[in-house]
Each structure stands twice: as structure tokens, then as C-alpha cells.
Design a protein around this motif. Structure first.
Motif, short mmCIF file in Angstrom:
data_model
loop_
_atom_site.label_atom_id
_atom_site.label_comp_id
_atom_site.label_asym_id
_atom_site.label_seq_id
_atom_site.Cartn_x
_atom_site.Cartn_y
_atom_site.Cartn_z
N UNK A 245 0.82 -1.21 0.00
CA UNK A 245 0.00 0.00 0.00
C UNK A 245 0.85 1.26 0.00
N UNK A 246 2.07 1.18 0.57
CA UNK A 246 2.94 2.36 0.56
C UNK A 246 3.96 2.32 -0.54
N UNK A 247 3.85 1.37 -1.49
CA UNK A 247 4.87 1.22 -2.54
C UNK A 247 4.26 1.31 -3.93
N UNK A 248 3.28 2.19 -4.10
CA UNK A 248 2.62 2.31 -5.42
C UNK A 248 3.49 3.05 -6.44
N UNK A 249 4.40 3.90 -5.98
CA UNK A 249 5.28 4.63 -6.91
C UNK A 249 6.33 3.69 -7.48
N UNK A 250 6.70 3.85 -8.76
CA UNK A 250 7.71 2.97 -9.37
C UNK A 250 9.12 3.35 -8.91
N UNK A 251 10.07 2.47 -9.20
CA UNK A 251 11.47 2.77 -8.92
C UNK A 251 11.97 3.85 -9.86
N UNK A 252 12.89 4.67 -9.38
CA UNK A 252 13.40 5.80 -10.15
C UNK A 252 14.75 5.45 -10.77
N UNK A 253 14.97 5.75 -12.08
CA UNK A 253 16.23 5.40 -12.74
C UNK A 253 17.31 6.45 -12.51
N UNK A 259 18.33 1.63 -10.50
CA UNK A 259 17.02 2.09 -10.06
C UNK A 259 16.97 2.10 -8.53
N UNK A 260 16.31 3.10 -7.98
CA UNK A 260 16.16 3.19 -6.53
C UNK A 260 14.82 3.78 -6.18
N UNK A 261 14.50 3.73 -4.90
CA UNK A 261 13.21 4.22 -4.43
C UNK A 261 13.29 5.65 -3.93
N UNK A 262 12.17 6.33 -3.98
CA UNK A 262 12.10 7.69 -3.47
C UNK A 262 11.19 7.79 -2.27
N UNK A 263 10.96 6.68 -1.55
CA UNK A 263 10.01 6.69 -0.45
C UNK A 263 10.58 7.36 0.80
N UNK A 264 11.85 7.13 1.09
CA UNK A 264 12.52 7.76 2.23
C UNK A 264 11.76 7.51 3.53
N UNK A 265 11.34 6.27 3.73
CA UNK A 265 10.60 5.93 4.95
C UNK A 265 11.33 4.89 5.80
N UNK A 266 12.58 4.57 5.43
CA UNK A 266 13.34 3.60 6.20
C UNK A 266 13.09 2.16 5.81
N UNK A 267 12.19 1.93 4.83
CA UNK A 267 11.84 0.56 4.44
C UNK A 267 12.18 0.28 2.98
N UNK A 268 13.11 1.05 2.41
CA UNK A 268 13.48 0.81 1.02
C UNK A 268 13.98 -0.61 0.80
N UNK A 269 14.82 -1.11 1.72
CA UNK A 269 15.35 -2.47 1.56
C UNK A 269 14.25 -3.51 1.56
#
Length: 537
Positions: A245-253, A259-269
Motif C-alpha cells: 500500500x505504501x509502494x505504489x510509486x515505481x522505482x526511479x532510474x 534504479x532506486x526508491x524515493x520513499x525515504x521511509x526507512x523501508x526501502x530495503x
């Protein structure tokens, strides 16, 4: 009903302090720094709010350990107290069971929040809703109130926190952790504490569950599931639903193809556990990930060596600031993550993994030595050694198996078999080559990073087999070194020969150009040209 407390007065005469320290570490399941105040003789209070029978048992246990102590009577708690006063009394019992933990009373929420300290025996952050426990405490008699406080404190530290069941489903999230972290946590945990919940991902990496509400985060243990009356499958299912539910955005190139995530919530891994998210970012080849820290996820294709090189460099940089989660590249194959080592990155990945493993084994050894001292077993906790071997100076791990020395061996690349009574040098073989010969003598423990308990030593027949293996390995290594030296010498000779030939040709051309034409023709046409008369030149 009168209550009592235990006050310590230092070490008894005739007792060796080191032995008393070890016994106290075993009794309290605390590291040495946590039990030293008990030995100081400054009147440290180690138990409060207990009845006379409990006080006598606790006093006798301390005397058996070699500590002088006395029992003092306490004033009974007030018959009626506010929630804040109840929280203070419960906190006092919690601190006596877990001196390293820091507690905060949050008056508006009516909760106690406990953060584990360096000496805390159990690595859970605990949120304790107080209202129901407070009302239950008010309802019992004054004589039973202290017993209930003591029981409540024990249940709280076991993770059995009533009132959290309503929050669990909405606030569970999966987490990715190095397996060594759980191994160290369980070594530091007191006897009887519930083990942490986990499922393996691949060698050295596992997933667990975290309860995260606001600023409160703690790892979920089996006792939590029992308190919530929830199955493990249901807990993981709820956690994955919350993560999706908190990962609807795609990975950023990135320009390098990472590619990496832009969530910045401590749960990227944790997003590496969502294959649909990972595969959507890699249209060609197989997905490769690296999770150097908890809040960092990097993804690329296994066909993009530039991207993998960039991921490794970023991981090494992140490792200097945070604890490493996984020092390896992982590739997704048929829905499962497998360790992946591209040939071009073999050396650097090996060096990084040896660095992380060395730190994990060093921390584990400190905890194991405390356990061995306290229990009196005196088994040797063998050191994990790392050095550079071979002409390419590859980082290689090793440990020593010593005759007549019960030991806990780390898993290493090389095994040294040493006999202190012999003048012969130790026999050195690889771990894989040694297992068919001596594997039956080794008992895998529950520790992680992995340890193997050995009590005996290989017999003469086994030692002869190991010596043959070592001799064959040395011959092969010499042959490879000779072949490499010859190849290098041939390459060097070829490199040096080309300029010499070119120089000779240049000298020949220059000499030809400086010679008379007739002389050149004679050289070119042979003796017939030399027989012609001079006027024909």
C-alpha cells in the motif's frame, strides 16, 4: 503486606572477583558492564517490591554467587494511585528487570515507551498501553498489588503487551536484516525471552516483522503473536499488504542504469520482497539488487556491468555511515534471491563480504566469551582471521582447530589443524575439502554467523588424508603459479621483442639507403649481379 528490596554490599571475602563477575553475568544474563555496579559495594539495589519469600531466595542466589547483601523492608504502595503514579511504579519494576532500557511515560496517550540501551538484554522497543493494566491493578487488594506489578513487568518484557492487538494488523511491516543481527540479539537476550520472528531469504539474509506506529518501532517476536492470538502466516500477510500500500510509486532510474526508491521511509530495503516492483524496473535480463543499509535499495539488470559497478561503489560509501545489511549482489531467479558474483566484481565483492563477516564474528565472539565465562564451560571461541593470499593477494578467511582444545569454530575459507605437541607446521586445507574427512567431528550450533563445536581432533588416518589434500593443493598452486609466471614472462618477452625487430629493420633500411645502387642490386639479385662489368652499374 510488607514488601522488601535487596541491597548489595560488594564481594564476599575469599571469592575471586572474576568468578563472581561470571556468575552474576549468568544469573542476570547481562554483560560485564551491567553487573559491575553490583560488585562495587555501594549499596546498589538489585530487586525491589518483592515479598519475604522471594527476597530470601534472591538473597541466597546472590550469596551463592559470592556477593554480600541484605534485605530491607519497603513502604507499601498507596492504596489508590493515579495513572502516572502507577506508571512510575511499573517503570521501577521494569528497570529492575532490564536496567539498560530507557522508559518514557507518555501522559496524553497513557503509554510507557521503552527503548533498549547498550546493556539491554532484549532488543525490542516496547510500547505499553497502561489503562487496562492500571484498572486491573486498582481492582486487586493492596497485598496482591505488588505481585501484580511484578508479573506485569515480566509479561511486558516478554513482549506480551495487552492492548496492541487492535493496532497490530494496521502497523506491521516486513523488514530485511542480516542474519548475524538476530544471532547477536539472541546471544544477548535473557533466558526465557521469546525468539524473534524470521524467515530466510538467502544465505546470510532474512526477513522479519516490525511493529511501526508513529515514532514507535520494535521488532516482532513470537510472544507478540501469542499475545495477539495471530498466526505467523497472517502476520506476514498483513505486513506485506501494508508494504504494498505504501509502494505504489515505481522505482526511479539513474544515468548509470541503477534504479532506486524515493520513499525515504526507512523501508526501502524491504521493497526487494516485492517481485512485481523489482521486475517492472528491469525489462531485459534478470533483476539484481543490493541492500547495503536498511533504508537503501538499488536495482539493475544482470547485463549492465556499469550499473553493478556503481551499486558496489555506493554500497561501500554507505557502509562507512551505517551498519551493513547485505554486502553482496543478489539476483532474482525463478522468484528466489540468489547470491550473484559477476567476474569483473569478484575481488571487490569478496573484500567487502570479508570485512562485514569479520565485524559480525568479532561482536559474536565477545558475547560468546561472556557466556563461556559465566557457565564455566571454558570452550575456546576461535577467532575469525582474514589475510591476503596468493599472487593476486585475495582476501581469505581462516581459523585454527587445535588438538585437546574444545572449540567453537567460525566458518572460514581455510582450516588450520594444529597440534601444539608436534614440531610439524599446521595442516592447511580448504573448508570444503576438509568436510568429507572431518565433518562428522563438527557439531553445528544455533549461532549466527555459523559456529561449529569441536571437542575431539582428527585421528592419524584423517590427518594423513588432510596432509595429502594439503600437499596436492600446494602442488596445484605451484603449478598454477609457474604457469602464470611463464605466461607473464612470455608476454614480457614478446613485448620487448617487437621494438627490437622494428629497430633492426629501421637500421637495415637506413643502411640500404646509404649504400650505392649497384650494391643494393647485387644484394637483391644475388651473384649474377655481382659478375656484371663496372660500366653496367
Amino acid at each position: 503486606m510488607a514488601t522488601y528490596r535487596i541491597k548489595t554490599l560488594g564481594v564476599q571475602n575469599g571469592f575471586l572477583q572474576e568468578r563472581v563477575e561470571a556468575r552474576l553475568m549468568l544469573l542476570f544474563r547481562r554483560p560485564l558492564e551491567a553487573v559491575r555496579p553490583i560488585l562495587a559495594g555501594n549499596g546498589a539495589i538489585v530487586k525491589k517490591g518483592i515479598d519475604w519469600a522471594m527476597a530470601e531466595r534472591f538473597r541466597d542466589a546472590l550469596i551463592t554467587c559470592g556477593i554480600r547483601c541484605e534485605v530491607e523492608e519497603e513502604k507499601p504502595p498507596p492504596a489508590r494511585a493515579t495513572l502516572a503514579e502507577y506508571a512510575a511504579q511499573l517503570q521501577s519494576h521494569l528497570e529492575s528487570l532490564d536496567p539498560g532500557r530507557r522508559w518514557t511515560f507518555m501522559a496524553e496517550e497513557g503509554e510507557l515507551f521503552g527503548v533498549p540501551g547498550p546493556e539491554s538484554p532484549y532488543p525490542l522497543e516496547l510500547l505499553v498501553p497502561l489503562e487496562n493494566m492500571y484498572q486491573e491493578w486498582l481492582a486487586v487488594s493492596l497485598a496482591a498489588s505488588e505481585d501484580l506489578l511484578r508479573h506485569t513487568a515480566g509479561m511486558v518484557l516478554m513482549g506480551n503487551t495487552p492492548g496492541m492487538v487492535e493496532e497490530a494488523v494496521r502497523h506491521l511491516l516486513p523488514i530485511v536484516r542480516n542474519s548475524a543481527e538476530r544471532g547477536q540479539a539472541m546471544l544477548a537476550a535473557a533466558r526465557g525471552y521469546s525468539p524473534l520472528l524470521f524467515r530466510p531469504i538467502c544465505e546470510g539474509l532474512e526477513m522479519g516483522l516490525a511493529f511501526h506506529r508513529g515514532t514507535v518501532v520494535h521488532r516482532v517476536a513470537r510472544a507478540h503473536l501469542e499475545a495477539w492470538d495471530m498466526t505467523e502466516d497472517a502476520a506476514f500477510e498483513a505486513a506485506f499488504a501494508n508494504l504494498r500500500a505504501r509502494s505504489t510509486a515505481p522505482l526511479l532510474p539513474s544515468p548509470q542504469g541503477v534504479f532506486g526508491g524515493g520513499w525515504d521511509d526507512g523501508y526501502d530495503s524491504s521493497r526487494m520482497l516485492l517481485p512485481e516492483l523489482i521486475e517492472a524496473a528491469v525489462p531485459e535480463g534478470r533483476p539484481v539488487v543490493m541492500v547495503p543499509t536498511r533504508g537503501m535499495l538499488m536495482v539493475c539488470s544482470d547485463k549492465n556491468e556499469v550499473a553493478m559497478d556503481a551499486m558496489l561503489k555506493a554500497a561501500i560509501s554507505a557502509m562507512r555511515e551505517e551498519k551493513m545489511v547485505m554486502p553482496r549482489l543478489l539476483r532474482l531467479v525463478d522468484g528466489r534471491w540468489q547470491i550473484f558474483v559477476p567476474p569483473s566484481l569478484t575481488r571487490r565483492l569478496n573484500s567487502l563480504s570479508k570485512y562485514v563477516e569479520g565485524n559480525d564474528y568479532r561482536l559474536q565472539k565477545e558475547l560468546l566469551k561472556a557466556h563461556e565465562w559465566a557457565s564455566g564451560r571454558n570452550r575456546c571461541v576461535v577467532t575469525y582471521l582474514v589475510g591476503k593470499l596468493g599472487p593476486e593477494q585475495v582476501r581469505t578467511s581462516a581459523c585454527t582447530w587445535t588438538r585437546d582444545m574444545p572449540s567453537l569454530l567460525p566458518k572460514t575459507d581455510l582450516l588450520y589443524f594444529a597440534d601444539p605437541a608436534s614440531l610439524d607446521p599446521p595442516i592447511t586445507v580448504t573448508w570444503e575439502a576438509a568436510m568429507p574427512v572431518v565433518g562428522a567431528l563438527m557439531q553445528r550450533t544455533d549461532d549466527y554467523p555459523p559456529r561449529y563445536y569441536v571437542e575431539g581432533f582428527p585421528n592419524e588416518v584423517q590427518l594423513a588424508q588432510l596432509a595429502d589434500i594439503a600437499a596436492a593443493a600446494r602442488r596445484e598452486a605451484k603449478a598454477q603459479a609457474l604457469a602464470a609466471a611463464q605466461a607473464a614472462q612470455a608476454a614480457l618477452a614478446a613485448q620487448n621483442t617487437r621494438p627490437m625487430l622494428d629497430s633492426r629493420r629501421m637500421q637495415t633500411v637506413a643502411a640500404v639507403l646509404n649504400r650505392p645502387v649497384g650494391e643494393v642490386l647485387r644484394s637483391a639479385l644475388g651473384r649474377k649481379a655481382g659478375a656484371k662489368p663496372a660500366h653496367a652499374r
